[in-house]
Scaffold this active site. Structure first.
Site, PDB file in Angstrom:
ATOM      1  N   ALA A 228      39.144  36.253  42.727  1.00  0.00           N
ATOM      2  CA  ALA A 228      40.328  37.019  43.137  1.00  0.00           C
ATOM      3  C   ALA A 228      41.412  36.874  42.067  1.00  0.00           C
ATOM      4  CB  ALA A 228      40.851  36.489  44.471  1.00  0.00           C
ATOM      5  N   ASP A 229      42.146  37.937  41.808  1.00  0.00           N
ATOM      6  CA  ASP A 229      43.310  37.776  40.932  1.00  0.00           C
ATOM      7  C   ASP A 229      44.539  37.512  41.812  1.00  0.00           C
ATOM      8  OD1 ASP A 229      44.217  40.202  41.922  1.00  0.00           O
ATOM      9  OD2 ASP A 229      43.606  41.357  40.162  1.00  0.00           O
ATOM     10  N   SER A 230      45.682  37.283  41.170  1.00  0.00           N
ATOM     11  CA  SER A 230      46.893  36.896  41.928  1.00  0.00           C
ATOM     12  C   SER A 230      47.230  37.931  42.993  1.00  0.00           C
ATOM     13  CB  SER A 230      48.095  36.772  40.993  1.00  0.00           C
ATOM     14  OG  SER A 230      47.730  36.125  39.827  1.00  0.00           O
ATOM     15  N   LEU A 231      47.065  39.212  42.600  1.00  0.00           N
ATOM     16  CA  LEU A 231      47.430  40.285  43.525  1.00  0.00           C
ATOM     17  C   LEU A 231      46.466  40.334  44.717  1.00  0.00           C
ATOM     18  CD1 LEU A 231      49.840  42.107  43.272  1.00  0.00           C
ATOM     19  CD2 LEU A 231      48.433  43.799  42.127  1.00  0.00           C
ATOM     20  N   ASP A 232      45.181  40.024  44.449  1.00  0.00           N
ATOM     21  CA  ASP A 232      44.208  39.968  45.550  1.00  0.00           C
ATOM     22  C   ASP A 232      44.639  38.931  46.579  1.00  0.00           C
ATOM     23  OD1 ASP A 232      42.358  41.860  44.573  1.00  0.00           O
ATOM     24  OD2 ASP A 232      41.458  40.380  43.241  1.00  0.00           O
TER      25      ASP A 232
END
Lengths: 77, 246
Positions: A35-39
């Protein structure tokens, strides 16, 4: 406890499109579930809706693993 | 063009903001007309939109105040059921030569013109991420690109808005939220009416098209950026300035 985990797991699987078997209490959203930060921000938003609660930015920043999320939800329910 | 869409325009009781609110409404969008102080003027804008067959509400908030902004956005989403377009237009001037500029004059302009954009953008992002679509349009200024004597505070804020537009565009692109800025030049409004004849003359000489712009000139670009025609544009600053700054 187990019920919370199952509900969290379902959201994580849907949102991040990962295998169910990968979603363990120890799994890190960013390291293990890609997951990235926005996820993670979106996941927290969905958890808020699912559990009808508000998770502050300060608390949200501490959530790194699936277990962190489950434990936080259980701690205030 | 914007039928079924919902929009929030900050600082929409007069000037460029009013023109934007009317333009978006004319394209079928439901419009929330934000105002900070002049409720009567905001009500006039709502009435004007309604008289043209559109739908609008007015909503009071000081964009520099986070509590106000949160309440405003909640009210708009509760009223409309969605929020597709945010136009960060609210702005003030406190012009003074740098050497004479008071700290509070600097702070007031940064708070409204820069922090206000941050607070409103942050406030709508959650809703737009859920919708998996959104348009944020920031009204900057050509002086944010070119600089202008007597406006160190205003120019700093507007240059900041252009930078924030790019950062926000990169952060939110993967969620189909497009963020652009418009840099108006010399537009006929209450704000530019405050300029002296000398300043006005001086600026007009700098405009290749040799005339002032109108609020509608800016509003039509907002309409474009808010529409499906601008699907592949994000992080840009579009000058609407008669060629003043190239």
């Amino acid at each position: 406890m187990a019920e919370t985990f199952e509900r969290v797991k379902k959201i994580v699987v849907d949102r991040l499109d990962v295998e169910e078997s990968k979603v363990t209490m120890e799994a890190s959203f960013k390291d293990d579930l890609e997951a990235d930060s926005l996820d993670v921000v979106e996941l927290v938003m969905e958890l808020e809706d699912e559990f009808d609660m508000e998770i502050s930015d300060e608390e949200a920043e501490k959530i790194e693993t699936v277990g962190d999320a489950v434990n936080y939800i259980n701690s205030i329910q | 063009m914007l039928r079924g869409k919902t929009a929030l325009v900050t600082g929409a009781s007069r000037g460029i903001g009013k023109a934007i609110a009317l333009e978006l409404a004319s394209q079928g969008a439901k419009v929330a007309v934000n105002f900070a102080g002049n409720e009567a003027k905001a009500q006039e804008v709502v009435k004007e939109i309604e008289s043209l067959g559109g739908e609008a509400i007015k909503v009071k908030a000081n964009v520099a105040d986070e509590t106000d902004v949160k309440q405003m956005i909640k009210h708009v989403i509760d009223s409309f059921g969605s929020l597709d377009i945010l136009v960060n237009n609210a702005g003030i001037t406190r012009d003074n030569l740098l050497m004479r500029m008071k700290e509070e004059e600097f702070d007031q302009v940064i708070d409204t013109n820069l922090k206000g954009v941050f607070l409103c953008t942050k406030g709508v992002t959650r809703q737009m991420m859920k919708q998996k679509s959104g348009r944020i349009i920031n009204i900057a200024s050509v002086v944010g690109v070119s600089g202008n004597p007597g406006q160190a505070n205003y120019v700093a804020a507007k240059a900041g808005v252009i930078g924030m537009t790019k950062s926000t565009a990169k952060e939110l692109a993967s969620r189909n939220i497009l963020v652009n800025a418009i840099a108006p030049g010399f537009i006929e409004t209450d704000m530019t009416d405050q300029l002296t004849d000398e300043q006005r003359q001086g600026m007009q000489e700098l405009i290749p098209l040799a005339k002032l712009g109108k609020g509608e000139d800016v509003a039509k670009v907002v309409r474009f950026l808010a529409s499906q025609d601008a699907n592949y544009i994000t992080g840009q600053t579009i000058h609407v300035d008669g060629g003043m700054v190239m």
